[in-house]
Design a protein around this motif. Sequence first.
Motif, PDB file in Angstrom:
ATOM      1  N   GLU A  89      -7.421   3.536  11.680  1.00 45.43           N
ATOM      2  CA  GLU A  89      -8.044   2.530  12.104  1.00 45.43           C
ATOM      3  C   GLU A  89      -8.436   1.343  12.550  1.00 45.43           C
ATOM      4  OE1 GLU A  89      -9.848   2.043   8.701  1.00 45.43           O
ATOM      5  OE2 GLU A  89     -10.222   3.766   7.516  1.00 45.43           O
TER       6      GLU A  89
ATOM      7  N   CYS B 278       1.091  -1.075  -0.082  1.00 46.18           N
ATOM      8  CA  CYS B 278       0.248   0.037   0.113  1.00 46.18           C
ATOM      9  C   CYS B 278       1.368   1.336  -0.094  1.00 46.18           C
ATOM     10  CB  CYS B 278      -0.544   0.061   1.297  1.00 46.18           C
ATOM     11  SG  CYS B 278       0.376   0.016   2.469  1.00 46.18           S
TER      12      CYS B 278
ATOM     13  N   TRP C 173       6.092   0.513   7.800  1.00 49.16           N
ATOM     14  CA  TRP C 173       5.750   0.768   6.404  1.00 49.16           C
ATOM     15  C   TRP C 173       7.218   1.591   5.849  1.00 49.16           C
ATOM     16  CZ3 TRP C 173       6.171   4.825   3.088  1.00 49.16           C
ATOM     17  CH2 TRP C 173       5.723   4.650   2.170  1.00 49.16           C
TER      18      TRP C 173
ATOM     19  N   GLU D  78       1.833   4.967   1.283  1.00 53.50           N
ATOM     20  CA  GLU D  78       2.088   5.923   2.772  1.00 53.50           C
ATOM     21  C   GLU D  78       0.751   6.294   2.961  1.00 53.50           C
ATOM     22  OE1 GLU D  78       4.345   9.334   4.522  1.00 53.50           O
ATOM     23  OE2 GLU D  78       4.615   9.046   2.617  1.00 53.50           O
ATOM     24  N   ILE D  79       0.328   7.191   2.895  1.00 54.62           N
ATOM     25  CA  ILE D  79      -0.787   7.347   3.027  1.00 54.62           C
ATOM     26  C   ILE D  79      -1.988   6.322   3.485  1.00 54.62           C
ATOM     27  CG2 ILE D  79      -3.219   8.823   2.382  1.00 54.62           C
ATOM     28  CD1 ILE D  79      -1.705  10.777   0.913  1.00 54.62           C
ATOM     29  N   ALA D  80      -1.840   5.586   2.614  1.00 53.16           N
ATOM     30  CA  ALA D  80      -3.040   4.088   2.470  1.00 53.16           C
ATOM     31  C   ALA D  80      -2.871   3.408   4.111  1.00 53.16           C
ATOM     32  CB  ALA D  80      -3.583   3.291   1.439  1.00 53.16           C
ATOM     33  N   ALA D  81      -1.172   3.589   3.993  1.00 52.94           N
ATOM     34  CA  ALA D  81      -0.793   2.780   5.611  1.00 52.94           C
ATOM     35  C   ALA D  81      -1.371   3.278   6.453  1.00 52.94           C
ATOM     36  CB  ALA D  81       0.687   2.185   5.577  1.00 52.94           C
TER      37      ALA D  81
ATOM     38  N   ARG E 245      -3.917   5.593   7.180  1.00 53.08           N
ATOM     39  CA  ARG E 245      -5.233   5.937   7.529  1.00 53.08           C
ATOM     40  C   ARG E 245      -5.427   4.041   7.775  1.00 53.08           C
ATOM     41  NH1 ARG E 245      -8.799   2.822   4.634  1.00 53.08           N
ATOM     42  NH2 ARG E 245      -7.646   2.609   3.087  1.00 53.08           N
ATOM     43  N   MET E 246      -5.284   3.415   7.526  1.00 52.55           N
ATOM     44  CA  MET E 246      -5.465   1.742   7.698  1.00 52.55           C
ATOM     45  C   MET E 246      -4.678   1.529   9.705  1.00 52.55           C
ATOM     46  SD  MET E 246      -5.062  -1.080   5.159  1.00 52.55           S
ATOM     47  CE  MET E 246      -3.578  -0.531   4.701  1.00 52.55           C
TER      48      MET E 246
ATOM     49  N   SER F 137      -0.709  12.830   8.980  1.00 50.16           N
ATOM     50  CA  SER F 137      -0.145  12.537   7.411  1.00 50.16           C
ATOM     51  C   SER F 137       0.573  12.777   7.291  1.00 50.16           C
ATOM     52  CB  SER F 137      -1.703  14.345   7.055  1.00 50.16           C
ATOM     53  OG  SER F 137      -1.273  13.198   5.191  1.00 50.16           O
TER      54      SER F 137
END
Length: 358
Positions: free
Chosen positions: A192, A181, A205, A183-186, A188-189, A269
């Motif tokens: 969460e 994935c 990451w 960086e931003i997706a990592a 976010r996950m 972010s």
Amino acid sequence: MQAIVEQFRQQILAASAAGKPLRLRGGGTKDWYGQQFDGEVLDTRAYAGIIDYEPTELVITARCGTPLADIEAALAARNQMLAFEPPHFGPGATVGGVVASALSGPRRASAGALRDFVLGAVLMDGRGERLAFGGQVMKNVAGYDVSRLLAGSLGTLGLILDVSLKVLPLPLREATFRVACAEIAALRMLNEWAGKPLPISASCWHDGVLSVRLSGAEAAVSAALHTLGGELLAPQDAAAFWLAVREQTHAFFAGAGSLWRLSLPPHASAMILTGRQLIEWGGAQRWLKLDADADADADSARHIRQAVAAAGGHATLFRGGDKAVGVFHPLAPAVATIHQRLRQAFDPAGIFNPHRMY
């Protein structure tokens, strides 16, 4: 051991009388950390050994020169561990250096920092006096905060003679999975997942791949793997990976150039900065590696620190680069004043690693 402590005392008194700095040093595996420091070496390695270890009480007390490897071996024999996973950065690391540097490894985000595990300490101050703080149980609050002040002090408050640390049982099972994935997706996950009852004990990451370690009971780890998916790593590969991240032998850390440690709120972010990044602790610790031709000078250091401060964090020049830019993020004036007063109280002659933090 009393003879060794008396030698320490005489060396401290002589240095204080002459106004000459002392360089408190154990295995020397972290000599590069912090500002440049000099002076006559006070070698702590002769003052070694585990003083007390009671597995049922989850506490170990050891002398400052005790090799970290000896402590970890004693704990592993009873299926216990130092949960903050301190990095060694070399075979000679000592427990005194571990506390003085206060560096924690991959498990820090879930288990807590080294400071959270310091129960008590015995300190020799600049007057050669032995001072005891805290104790060996969590309920003991007398001097508790003073012993924690020693974590990360880099020896500037005095010579840590003995330290008591809380330990924890080893997890029944650990498993690591990976997800490809951005960086931003990592980030976010990870944020969460942090809000869910998942047994996540480490995350990393780098270069488009998110690695996550799960630790706990067999049922909890199995359920989390079923929920989160990803590619499962073989146990030996997972152990080697987290060791490489902890000890900074991972390929990301190799090569010339400076290494910055960015401490940020986990929800921050992605940081748009020149260089390569590796992200740990659910987004709270981010490593920034600059190439030699973009190394740390006053302008780049100022830019990095301004960008990180704007995101609610601070930046440390961890390795390499020009230390003239300042290794540590500047303290707020009120905090700097308090720190100077503490140093004056414990070390009136200013002999202990006097330039280590500034």
